[in-house]
Each structure stands twice: as C-alpha cells, then as structure tokens.
Design a protein around this motif. Structure first.
Motif, PDB file in Angstrom:
ATOM      1  N   HIS A 474       0.821  -1.209   0.000  1.00  0.00           N
ATOM      2  CA  HIS A 474       0.000   0.000   0.000  1.00  0.00           C
ATOM      3  C   HIS A 474       0.858   1.263   0.000  1.00  0.00           C
ATOM      4  N   THR A 475       2.026   1.224   0.601  1.00  0.00           N
ATOM      5  CA  THR A 475       2.928   2.373   0.513  1.00  0.00           C
ATOM      6  C   THR A 475       3.432   2.545  -0.915  1.00  0.00           C
ATOM      7  N   THR A 476       3.682   1.440  -1.595  1.00  0.00           N
ATOM      8  CA  THR A 476       4.078   1.511  -3.004  1.00  0.00           C
ATOM      9  C   THR A 476       2.957   2.107  -3.842  1.00  0.00           C
ATOM     10  N   CYS A 477       1.711   1.770  -3.513  1.00  0.00           N
ATOM     11  CA  CYS A 477       0.576   2.353  -4.233  1.00  0.00           C
ATOM     12  C   CYS A 477       0.557   3.878  -4.086  1.00  0.00           C
ATOM     13  N   LEU A 478       0.868   4.358  -2.885  1.00  0.00           N
ATOM     14  CA  LEU A 478       0.953   5.799  -2.668  1.00  0.00           C
ATOM     15  C   LEU A 478       2.042   6.397  -3.539  1.00  0.00           C
ATOM     16  N   CYS A 479       3.202   5.739  -3.606  1.00  0.00           N
ATOM     17  CA  CYS A 479       4.306   6.233  -4.440  1.00  0.00           C
ATOM     18  C   CYS A 479       3.896   6.369  -5.898  1.00  0.00           C
ATOM     19  N   VAL A 480       3.133   5.397  -6.387  1.00  0.00           N
ATOM     20  CA  VAL A 480       2.732   5.408  -7.797  1.00  0.00           C
ATOM     21  C   VAL A 480       1.886   6.631  -8.099  1.00  0.00           C
ATOM     22  N   THR A 481       0.940   6.952  -7.213  1.00  0.00           N
ATOM     23  CA  THR A 481       0.087   8.108  -7.463  1.00  0.00           C
ATOM     24  C   THR A 481       0.851   9.419  -7.336  1.00  0.00           C
ATOM     25  N   GLU A 482       1.991   9.397  -6.638  1.00  0.00           N
ATOM     26  CA  GLU A 482       2.769  10.619  -6.443  1.00  0.00           C
ATOM     27  C   GLU A 482       3.804  10.834  -7.523  1.00  0.00           C
ATOM     28  N   VAL A 483       4.435   9.774  -8.019  1.00  0.00           N
ATOM     29  CA  VAL A 483       5.590   9.943  -8.884  1.00  0.00           C
ATOM     30  C   VAL A 483       5.199  10.202 -10.340  1.00  0.00           C
ATOM     31  N   PHE A 484       4.104   9.601 -10.819  1.00  0.00           N
ATOM     32  CA  PHE A 484       3.694   9.846 -12.202  1.00  0.00           C
ATOM     33  C   PHE A 484       3.102  11.242 -12.324  1.00  0.00           C
ATOM     34  N   PRO A 485       3.397  11.967 -13.417  1.00  0.00           N
ATOM     35  CA  PRO A 485       2.816  13.306 -13.615  1.00  0.00           C
ATOM     36  C   PRO A 485       1.313  13.222 -13.868  1.00  0.00           C
ATOM     37  N   THR A 486       0.608  14.315 -13.589  1.00  0.00           N
ATOM     38  CA  THR A 486      -0.850  14.328 -13.735  1.00  0.00           C
ATOM     39  C   THR A 486      -1.289  13.931 -15.131  1.00  0.00           C
ATOM     40  N   VAL A 487      -0.552  14.376 -16.149  1.00  0.00           N
ATOM     41  CA  VAL A 487      -0.945  14.103 -17.533  1.00  0.00           C
ATOM     42  C   VAL A 487      -0.805  12.640 -17.904  1.00  0.00           C
ATOM     43  N   LEU A 488      -0.104  11.860 -17.062  1.00  0.00           N
ATOM     44  CA  LEU A 488       0.060  10.425 -17.316  1.00  0.00           C
ATOM     45  C   LEU A 488      -0.338   9.578 -16.115  1.00  0.00           C
ATOM     46  N   ARG A 489      -0.942  10.191 -15.099  1.00  0.00           N
ATOM     47  CA  ARG A 489      -1.128   9.487 -13.831  1.00  0.00           C
ATOM     48  C   ARG A 489      -2.021   8.257 -13.984  1.00  0.00           C
ATOM     49  N   SER A 490      -3.193   8.420 -14.572  1.00  0.00           N
ATOM     50  CA  SER A 490      -4.097   7.271 -14.701  1.00  0.00           C
ATOM     51  C   SER A 490      -3.524   6.217 -15.638  1.00  0.00           C
ATOM     52  N   LYS A 491      -2.849   6.667 -16.688  1.00  0.00           N
ATOM     53  CA  LYS A 491      -2.226   5.702 -17.603  1.00  0.00           C
ATOM     54  C   LYS A 491      -1.091   4.954 -16.903  1.00  0.00           C
ATOM     55  N   GLY A 492      -0.300   5.685 -16.119  1.00  0.00           N
ATOM     56  CA  GLY A 492       0.777   5.028 -15.382  1.00  0.00           C
ATOM     57  C   GLY A 492       0.250   4.023 -14.382  1.00  0.00           C
ATOM     58  N   ILE A 493      -0.768   4.429 -13.613  1.00  0.00           N
ATOM     59  CA  ILE A 493      -1.366   3.506 -12.645  1.00  0.00           C
ATOM     60  C   ILE A 493      -1.955   2.305 -13.363  1.00  0.00           C
ATOM     61  N   ALA A 494      -2.639   2.567 -14.487  1.00  0.00           N
ATOM     62  CA  ALA A 494      -3.283   1.477 -15.219  1.00  0.00           C
ATOM     63  C   ALA A 494      -2.264   0.489 -15.772  1.00  0.00           C
ATOM     64  N   PHE A 495      -1.153   1.008 -16.292  1.00  0.00           N
ATOM     65  CA  PHE A 495      -0.166   0.113 -16.890  1.00  0.00           C
ATOM     66  C   PHE A 495       0.495  -0.760 -15.833  1.00  0.00           C
ATOM     67  N   VAL A 496       0.958  -0.154 -14.750  1.00  0.00           N
ATOM     68  CA  VAL A 496       1.621  -0.969 -13.728  1.00  0.00           C
ATOM     69  C   VAL A 496       0.621  -1.838 -12.987  1.00  0.00           C
ATOM     70  N   ALA A 497      -0.680  -1.457 -13.026  1.00  0.00           N
ATOM     71  CA  ALA A 497      -1.706  -2.301 -12.415  1.00  0.00           C
ATOM     72  C   ALA A 497      -1.841  -3.624 -13.151  1.00  0.00           C
ATOM     73  N   ILE A 498      -1.401  -3.662 -14.411  1.00  0.00           N
ATOM     74  CA  ILE A 498      -1.392  -4.938 -15.131  1.00  0.00           C
ATOM     75  C   ILE A 498      -0.532  -5.944 -14.366  1.00  0.00           C
ATOM     76  N   ALA A 499       0.565  -5.458 -13.798  1.00  0.00           N
ATOM     77  CA  ALA A 499       1.436  -6.338 -13.012  1.00  0.00           C
ATOM     78  C   ALA A 499       0.695  -6.889 -11.803  1.00  0.00           C
ATOM     79  N   VAL A 500      -0.124  -6.041 -11.163  1.00  0.00           N
ATOM     80  CA  VAL A 500      -0.901  -6.502 -10.014  1.00  0.00           C
ATOM     81  C   VAL A 500      -1.839  -7.625 -10.434  1.00  0.00           C
ATOM     82  N   ARG A 501      -2.469  -7.455 -11.587  1.00  0.00           N
ATOM     83  CA  ARG A 501      -3.417  -8.474 -12.046  1.00  0.00           C
ATOM     84  C   ARG A 501      -2.698  -9.751 -12.461  1.00  0.00           C
ATOM     85  N   LEU A 502      -1.522  -9.598 -13.045  1.00  0.00           N
ATOM     86  CA  LEU A 502      -0.748 -10.795 -13.374  1.00  0.00           C
ATOM     87  C   LEU A 502      -0.380 -11.560 -12.103  1.00  0.00           C
ATOM     88  N   GLY A 503       0.056 -10.815 -11.096  1.00  0.00           N
ATOM     89  CA  GLY A 503       0.399 -11.455  -9.829  1.00  0.00           C
ATOM     90  C   GLY A 503      -0.811 -12.123  -9.193  1.00  0.00           C
TER      91      GLY A 503
END
Length: 581
Positions: A474-503
């Motif tokens: 959950h701390t990593t989830c916070l990092c993801v929402t903070e580190v990606f820029p606003t213009v790519l935030r949802s796309k960044g979260i969505a792309f790395v979320a693929i890894a969550v679903r694979l896991g």
C-alpha cells in the motif's frame, strides 16, 4: 496566481469538504472491489466430497462428520473414493457423480457444477478470467479516465458492475458465469483507478500520507465484511446478489463527489476547478478566500515574459531596444508564445498522451519498469496470502476475517511511517519482513512430535507476513500516485496495475501446488517478496514533494544533485494561509 497545492492550503487542506468527499470515494470505490476480487474464496469454495457411486460410499452425514473432526491428514482418509469408482474386483473408473458436505460453505459453484477432480482447476480459471478482465479494464480505463475525467467514469463503472454482478447470480452454466466474471473484472478498474487518482489529487503532499491509506482501510473493511456475509448467506447465488445490488444505488451519490480539480487544471478547465475549490472552501468555513489558480500556460507566459525582459535589458545595453517595440513585433511574439504553449500542451496533455509516453525517456521508463516489477511480486504475495487464508488450518471464515482485520493496523502503520520516514525505507523493511514470515510459515509444523498443536503459530506467522506485505504494497501504491505526472497518472497507474493483475492471476495456481508440494507456495511467496526490498531504492523519494503536473516537472525530480534526499516544501506549502491573490 497560486498553484493548486497553494489553493488547497488556503481553503484548508483537510477540512470537512475534502473529508466528506474522501469518505464517499473510499466507501464506493473500495468495498465493492474487494468483495468481487475475493468473492471466489466463498463462491468457489470446495466442500468435502466423495464419489457418489463409490464401492465405499460415504453419506453426507459421514462427510460432515469427517469435516468436523478433521485433523492434519484426515482429509485424505477417503481419497480413493473422491474421484474414482472402485468396483468389487478393485477395478476403477472415473467418477461422474458426487455428494457434498453442506458445511461449512453450503451451495457453491463447485457443488452445483461439480468442479472437482479433473475439473478442480476451473475454480482457479474463474479467478484468472476475472483478473484478465481487470487487466483489460486497466488498459481501457487508464486512457479513458485521463481523457474524459475521473468522476463520470467512476459512477458509470460502479453501476455497470452492479448490473453484471446481478446477471452473474443467475448464470445457468459455468461458461456464462465465466463470461460475466470477465465483465465484472473489466468494470472494476473503471472505479478503482479514478478513486486512486481523485484521492491523491484532492490533497496536498502534507495530507496524502494520511488520506491515501484510507482507501486501503475501506478495502480491508470490504475483506472483513465478505466472510461475514458469506457466513450468513450459504448460497452462492444469493451471496453474489448481496455483493452486487448495492452498486446500483451508487450513482445517486454523484452530486456529492466533484471532478478532480487537478485533472481539470491539467486539461485547461481552470474556471471549473476554481468553482469546485470555492465550494469546498464554503463547506470548510473559508468563504472569504479568493482563489486564482495558475496553469501551465500561465507559468509559461511568466517564464517567457521574464526571458523577454532580460532580452530587452540586453538589447538596451547594446543600443537595440527599439527592435522589439513595434505592434507587429509584439503581436508576433504573442503568437509565437501561443504556438509554443500549444506545442507544449500537445506533448504533455493527458488528452493526447498515450501509453508509449511511459517509455518516452530514460527516467520515466525506469520508473515504469521498476514499479511494474515491484507490483508484480508484491501482488503475488499479497493475493496469495489472502486467498490462502481459507486453506489454513482452522475456521475458514475466521481466517479470512483476520486477513482483512490485519490490514487495518497495516494501513495505520502506513500513515505513521511514510509521514515520518518517507516511502522507500518502510517499503524495503516490510517487504523483507514479509518474505521471511512467508518462508517461516512453510516450515512451522502443524503439530510437534510430542503432540503439541502449533496451529496458532502457523496462523500468527502468516498474519505477520500479511501485515508486512500490506504495509509495503500500500505504501508503493501511494508512491505510484505521487511519482507519475498528472498528464500520465491514470495511464501510469493502469499500466503498472497490469502487473498486479498478473500477480493475482498467478497466485491461485501457486496455491494449487500445495496439493503436491505443501511447502512450495509459501516459500515462493516469500522469495518474490524479498526482491522489491532492493528495487525500491531505484525510485525517487517523494516525501513532501508536490505531485508533478507535466513531464518537465517529473524530470525535475531527477535533475537535482540531491534527488534521492528529502526536499522540503516552500514556505507557501508549509501551510501559510492565503486569503487573496
């Protein structure tokens, strides 16, 4: 002019306005997701069963007695009668009819469609199909949420998942059940991604360590309430309806959840963002605050004006100050500025950005890949320990409840540690602790040679691993929402979320290995949890840093010589109130 964080500080960065919105987003955006993600633990639970036509036939009462009095190894007592029909001459044929114990699960998809023996993996298949749907939804909604906004996609997806969930409850066959599991998975990301984005974008860097974990507290409440519902509703169809019907009423609350002001600013809708902030200010009791937001265009204009003034001074010293004073030149300069801004927006605006922009530079590509790997390994352990709760010795409902309960102190720990120690160190320590706990769980015997029952030690060690992996994940989830820029935030979260679903897709099949290699699943979960404890140090520390708006802001995280160190906020971001600009 003030930036959005400055505006949030001026209206009260954690007032009643933001907190009421936070509650609604967390309540609607997390409880339904955790219900449907983990519902297969009870919808697809396997009761004790035996071949109905077996030579050594067992009655339902005998099956129930065996379950109630089971000890380690007792479940294999009638193993030969589970999947094979044994004839009088000891010849055997495949069983085609079974009887099931009614306790502890009641009617499940396993008992209704005979998903046992050579069809036992179909239960894992249904979870895999759900996660495939979630992966598809991540890709689709990652683009849509950045393109069309957070709010309307959030409520539309909640309603659609409610519809699909209700239809699934009336599935006449396992194939139809799978089809609607896919649709439920797709719509899941339609409200999870906007929820994450809205919560992270609504608060200042000072508040995010405390507000963002609230999402996961509500997730934990969902995990805790699922076994309670399943305990009292011992029919999978009625349970599925109970999990889905409430979602049909969520759109009635859409008037109380506004669009994300940060997203509105990123697409140039400054007036709408200002109106939302003024409404929040009124709820917070700050009606006298005047808000005048600055956008990237304003910053670019100010930057160019500064550069032009310097150029004029230089020209003046060279005796050429008259060259830029004509009306034509001023107009041309304004047009040039407009073109420059238009080009900048084209390159960084969330409406035009694509998933390829996540790999468009060395820094953004490194962050994307590192987070992808971390989330893949973290989710394998997180979902593995959660789904494995019903496989632990003891009451399956109580074990699953404990898995949810342990997440609440985990999330409270996230609030405390990230505010004081940053993101990377707590993540690293907890990943390592989770790995050690998982490996230890595999080698603790259920019973000693002298007959001492170690069931409590096994469950406690597994819960310690769940606690640690929850803090780090959950701390990593916070990092993801903070580190990606606003213009790519949802796309960044969505792309790395693929890894969550694979896991999450891989985890049930790892658990399935327990039938042949009892220690292997927990050892694997432990090993993969150790890897992110080192990888996390490749990411920048985001403690007290403002969220980057554009790619230029993102790259600034790596340009400083002290890029890995704590960067304090400016005076304006330390809470200094502004009543007018």
């Amino acid at each position: 002019m003030m930036d959005l964080d400055g505006a949030l500080y001026s209206i009260g960065d954690h007032g009643k306005g933001q907190m009421s919105i936070l509650f609604l987003i967390c309540f609607m955006g997390q409880l339904p997701s955790s219900w449907h993600i983990f519902s297969i633990a009870f919808l697809g639970a396997t009761p004790n069963y035996a071949c109905a036509s077996s030579f050594d036939e067992l009655t339902e009462d005998q099956l129930q007695y065996e379950y109630s009095n089971r000890t380690p190894g007792s479940m294999e007592k009638h193993e030969y009668s589970k999947c094979r029909h044994i004839g009088p001459t000891n010849d055997s044929t495949a069983c085609d009819d079974w009887i099931y114990a009614n306790e502890p699960y009641g009617s499940t998809i396993v008992s209704e469609w005979n998903l046992v023996c050579d069809r036992a993996s179909f239960v894992e298949l249904s979870q895999t199909v759900l996660m495939i749907g979630v992966t598809i939804g991540s890709v689709i909604f990652g683009y849509i949420v950045d393109r069309f906004g957070r709010r309307q996609i959030f409520f539309a997806s909640l309603f659609m998942q409610g519809i699909f969930g209700c239809i699934e409850a009336f599935s006449p066959s396992f194939v139809i059940f799978l089809v609607f599991r896919l649709f439920i998975g797709i719509t899941d990301q339609g409200f999870v991604l906007p929820a994450w984005a809205m919560v992270s974008e609504l608060f200042t860097p000072r508040c995010r360590p405390y507000t963002f974990p609230c999402l996961f507290i509500f997730w934990a409440v969902g995990v805790m309430t699922l076994p309670i519902l399943a305990y009292f509703i011992r029919n999978w169809r009625f349970l599925q309806l109970a999990l889905s019907l409430p979602l049909l009423f969520c759109p009635l609350l859409c008037w109380f959840v506004p669009e994300s002001p940060r997203w509105l600013l990123s697409v140039g809708r400054k007036q709408e963002a200002t109106t939302i902030l003024q409404n929040i200010a009124r709820v917070n009791g700050r009606k006298d605050v005047t808000i005048c937001l600055s956008t990237n265009k304003d910053k670019l204009i100010a930057k160019n004006e500064t550069e032009n003034n310097l150029q004029i001074v230089q020209n003046s010293s060279n005796g050429t100050e008259g060259k830029n004073n004509s009306y034509e030149n001023d107009t041309t300069e304004e047009d040039t500025l407009h073109d420059e801004y238009k080009t900048k927006v084209t390159q960084t605006n969330g409406n035009r950005a694509s998933y390829l922009d996540l790999f468009a530079g060395v820094h953004i590509a490194m962050v994307t890949i590192v987070i992808f790997i971390i989330w893949l390994f973290a989710s394998m352990t997180f979902y593995g320990l959660t789904l494995n709760a019903s496989h632990l010795v003891g009451n399956p409902y109580l074990n699953f409840f404990l898995v949810g309960l342990v997440e609440i102190p985990s999330d409270l720990t996230v609030m405390i540690t990230v505010a004081r120690f940053g993101r990377r160190r707590p993540i690293s320590i907890c990943f390592a602790l989770a790995g050690i706990a998982c490996i230890a769980t595999a080698f603790i015997p259920r019973e000693t040679e002298s007959g001492i029952n170690l069931t409590s030690a096994v469950v406690a060690t597994a819960m310690l691993g769940k606690f640690a992996i929850t803090v780090s994940f959950h701390t990593t989830c916070l990092c993801v929402t903070e580190v990606f820029p606003t213009v790519l935030r949802s796309k960044g979260i969505a792309f790395v979320a693929i890894a969550v679903r694979l896991g999450a897709t891989i985890a049930p099949f790892i658990i399935l290995m327990e039938n042949r290699f009892p220690k292997l699943p927990m050892v694997l979960f432990g090993v993969v949890a150790l890897v992110p404890s080192l990888l996390i140090f490749l990411l920048p520390e985001m403690k007290d840093r403002p969220q980057p708006q554009t790619m230029e802001d993102f790259n600034d995280l790596f340009r400083s010589k002290q890029k890995w160190l704590h960067v304090p906020l400016s005076d304006d971001h330390q809470g200094r109130k502004k009543t007018s600009v």
